[in-house]
Design a protein around this motif. Structure first.
Motif, PDB file in Angstrom:
ATOM      1  N   THR A 127      -2.245   4.242   0.714  1.00  0.00           N
ATOM      2  CA  THR A 127      -1.585   5.601   0.636  1.00  0.00           C
ATOM      3  C   THR A 127      -1.510   5.965   2.143  1.00  0.00           C
ATOM      4  O   THR A 127      -2.426   6.105   2.825  1.00  0.00           O
ATOM      5  CB  THR A 127      -2.178   6.711  -0.046  1.00  0.00           C
ATOM      6  OG1 THR A 127      -2.483   6.109  -1.601  1.00  0.00           O
ATOM      7  CG2 THR A 127      -1.466   7.908  -0.157  1.00  0.00           C
ATOM      8  N   ILE A 137      11.582   9.166  -2.910  1.00  0.00           N
ATOM      9  CA  ILE A 137      11.276   8.722  -1.545  1.00  0.00           C
ATOM     10  C   ILE A 137      11.397   9.746  -0.519  1.00  0.00           C
ATOM     11  O   ILE A 137      12.776   9.631  -0.449  1.00  0.00           O
ATOM     12  CB  ILE A 137      11.078   7.290  -1.512  1.00  0.00           C
ATOM     13  CG1 ILE A 137      10.845   6.645  -2.683  1.00  0.00           C
ATOM     14  CG2 ILE A 137      10.456   6.851  -0.048  1.00  0.00           C
ATOM     15  CD1 ILE A 137       9.156   6.732  -3.171  1.00  0.00           C
ATOM     16  N   ASP A 182      16.335  12.968  -1.035  1.00  0.00           N
ATOM     17  CA  ASP A 182      15.544  11.689  -1.035  1.00  0.00           C
ATOM     18  C   ASP A 182      16.239  10.612  -0.585  1.00  0.00           C
ATOM     19  O   ASP A 182      17.344  10.813  -0.267  1.00  0.00           O
ATOM     20  CB  ASP A 182      14.878  11.294  -2.447  1.00  0.00           C
ATOM     21  CG  ASP A 182      15.933  11.217  -3.622  1.00  0.00           C
ATOM     22  OD1 ASP A 182      17.045  11.383  -3.227  1.00  0.00           O
ATOM     23  OD2 ASP A 182      15.562  11.163  -4.831  1.00  0.00           O
ATOM     24  N   ALA A 202       6.141  10.776   5.460  1.00  0.00           N
ATOM     25  CA  ALA A 202       5.775   9.652   4.825  1.00  0.00           C
ATOM     26  C   ALA A 202       4.379   9.995   4.323  1.00  0.00           C
ATOM     27  O   ALA A 202       3.820   9.311   3.300  1.00  0.00           O
ATOM     28  CB  ALA A 202       5.302   8.576   6.248  1.00  0.00           C
ATOM     29  N   HIS A 242       2.804   8.769   0.591  1.00  0.00           N
ATOM     30  CA  HIS A 242       3.734   7.590   0.090  1.00  0.00           C
ATOM     31  C   HIS A 242       2.739   6.543   0.462  1.00  0.00           C
ATOM     32  O   HIS A 242       2.013   6.393   0.804  1.00  0.00           O
ATOM     33  CB  HIS A 242       5.023   7.410   0.731  1.00  0.00           C
ATOM     34  CG  HIS A 242       6.078   8.581   0.191  1.00  0.00           C
ATOM     35  ND1 HIS A 242       6.300   8.751  -1.110  1.00  0.00           N
ATOM     36  CD2 HIS A 242       6.622   9.254   0.770  1.00  0.00           C
ATOM     37  CE1 HIS A 242       6.988   9.679  -1.069  1.00  0.00           C
ATOM     38  NE2 HIS A 242       7.600  10.143  -0.012  1.00  0.00           N
ATOM     39  N   ASP A 275       6.576   2.034   0.979  1.00  0.00           N
ATOM     40  CA  ASP A 275       7.563   2.890   1.032  1.00  0.00           C
ATOM     41  C   ASP A 275       8.096   3.141   2.397  1.00  0.00           C
ATOM     42  O   ASP A 275       8.996   3.620   2.769  1.00  0.00           O
ATOM     43  CB  ASP A 275       7.210   4.220   0.377  1.00  0.00           C
ATOM     44  CG  ASP A 275       6.940   4.181  -0.883  1.00  0.00           C
ATOM     45  OD1 ASP A 275       7.838   3.314  -1.647  1.00  0.00           O
ATOM     46  OD2 ASP A 275       6.204   4.994  -1.567  1.00  0.00           O
ATOM     47  N   LEU A 283      11.730   4.460   4.155  1.00  0.00           N
ATOM     48  CA  LEU A 283      11.721   5.646   4.958  1.00  0.00           C
ATOM     49  C   LEU A 283      12.406   5.501   6.440  1.00  0.00           C
ATOM     50  O   LEU A 283      13.024   6.294   6.978  1.00  0.00           O
ATOM     51  CB  LEU A 283      10.310   6.331   5.227  1.00  0.00           C
ATOM     52  CG  LEU A 283       9.512   7.053   3.949  1.00  0.00           C
ATOM     53  CD1 LEU A 283       8.242   7.225   4.242  1.00  0.00           C
ATOM     54  CD2 LEU A 283      10.431   8.003   3.347  1.00  0.00           C
TER      55      LEU A 283
END
Length: 417
Positions: free
Chosen positions: A32, A227, A277, A393, A396, A400, A404
């Motif tokens: 994470t 996201i 998103d 970020a 996430h 991901d 991004l």
């Protein structure tokens, strides 16, 4: 049970999803992201300072090399700023050509975006399809300027030359022969406008193909829905423009709100998202491809019906023709003076902004009356969007981060300038 540990990870600049010389320092708790710190400067080329050391026209080519996916759009902002200082305006035909090529550039940018974004998230087919269409549009770049990536086609007072009456044909090679070569040259039997008309007529089906592959794809939606969500209020506070802002539901587009060139005379819609998103920003860019093709078709119709000059007859900024140089010594001297020393611009300052594919690209010029700018400052949208990476970020997963980076559509040449 193993203990989750905090650690710092370098993401790039060699990472295939870094989209240029970007180094992200990620602070992770397991997988994470707790903090994302973008480090830039690895590509810095001092474009703004170099432009202050050269005559005005000599820096048009530098603009192509900033966001090298949005070449003619960058030129447009710089040229418009010079025109504001000179108090001149390009002929109507040149304005339509600029509008058409700005939209060709928008499609080129968005094709590269959807191709690289899909590849970053594991879809290779769309990458190959989008590059097929990009090749066709780069041929249209080459037809007017002789260059595929850095055209230097726009000029203060108009454009370099009118559209060619014959579209160059592809030559036979070991990769192109027989029926394949005949098929690839099918659209090239007429003028550039004929070619673009055929291309845009076919392009809507190609965009449908991209959507068939991605829009309802379960894996694609898992990687993009929810996201990097940004609310409309926060997007405005962080200075977002372009698809990054419209993906959050704000219908702000300089082509509508502050029209330039011939955008007030063409019909198109502004696509907006609702959730802010990665998925909504994808949908916005896909629909913008269709709207750009609509604008190109309207420009083609006008350009067919309205011949005329494409460069202002102002000999301060316009070179003489070859015929004039052969007959007139003064014209020959003026030609050499214009291309070496350039022209002096009245004292003052000007800011010109255009709706580039990534957002608002602006050029701020200060003139002290000399033949080169006293100060040049460029407002690049990718620089602003990258500054939001940390906020987007946080919380996430590490997986991901490519989504991004891709959704921001950054190009480091413009970020570092």
């Amino acid at each position: 049970m193993s203990e989750i540990r905090n650690f710092t990870l370098n993401f790039g600049p060699q990472h295939p999803a870094a989209h240029g010389a970007l180094r992200l320092i990620l602070e992770l708790n397991g997988e994470t992201v707790e903090r994302a710190d973008p480090h830039i400067g690895l590509l810095h080329r001092a474009t703004e300072k170099l432009a202050e050391t050269k005559p005005f026209n000599h820096s048009i080519g530098y603009m192509d090399r900033l966001d090298y996916m949005s070449m003619m759009c960058n030129e447009h902002a710089y040229v418009r700023a010079i025109e504001h200082l000179l108090d001149i305006e390009a002929p109507e035909r040149a304005q339509y050509i600029r509008t058409m090529y700005d939209e060709i550039t928008r499609i080129l940018n968005h094709l590269m975006w959807v191709a690289s974004n899909a590849l970053d998230l594991g879809a290779m087919t769309v990458f190959l399809w989008a590059f097929r269409e990009r090749e066709g549009l780069l041929d249209a770049y080459e037809a007017v300027s002789g260059a595929r990536m850095h055209p230097t086609y726009y000029r203060p007072g108009g454009v370099y030359r009118d559209l060619p009456e014959q579209m160059p044909k592809l030559a036979e090679s070991r990769w192109r022969k027989g029926q394949d070569l005949e098929r690839m040259n099918r659209w090239r039997n007429g003028s550039l406008l004929d070619y673009l008309e055929a291309f845009t007529g076919d392009f809507f089906d190609r965009v449908d193909d991209y959507e068939t592959m991605l829009t309802d794809n379960r894996i694609w939606k898992q990687r993009t829905v929810g996201i990097g969500e940004v609310s409309p209020e926060r997007a405005l506070q962080m200075g977002f423009t372009g698809p990054m802002l419209r993906g959050s539901g704000v219908a702000w587009d300089l082509r509508k709100k502050q029209p330039y060139a011939k955008y007030a005379d063409v019909d198109f819609d502004i696509p907006v998202g609702s959730n802010g998103d990665c998925y909504d920003r994808y949908l916005v860019r896909i629909e913008e491809c269709r709207q750009s093709a609509r604008i190109i078709q309207q420009c083609i119709a006008w350009l067919r019906a309205n011949p005329g000059p494409v460069m202002l007859k102002n000999f301060k900024v316009s070179p003489p023709t070859r015929t004039e140089m052969k007959d007139d010594m003064e014209a020959l001297i003026h030609h050499f003076k214009l291309f070496t020393e350039g022209y002096c611009v009245p004292e003052g300052e000007a800011y010109a902004a255009i709706e580039a594919p990534k957002g608002e690209f602006g050029c701020y010029l200060i003139s002290d009356g000399a033949n080169k700018p006293f100060r040049v400052h460029l407002r690049g949208p990718a620089f602003v969007h990258l500054s939001a990476m940390d906020e987007m970020a946080r919380g996430h997963m590490l997986s991901d981060i490519p989504a991004l980076i891709a959704t921001q559509d950054i190009v480091l040449g413009e970020v570092d300038r």
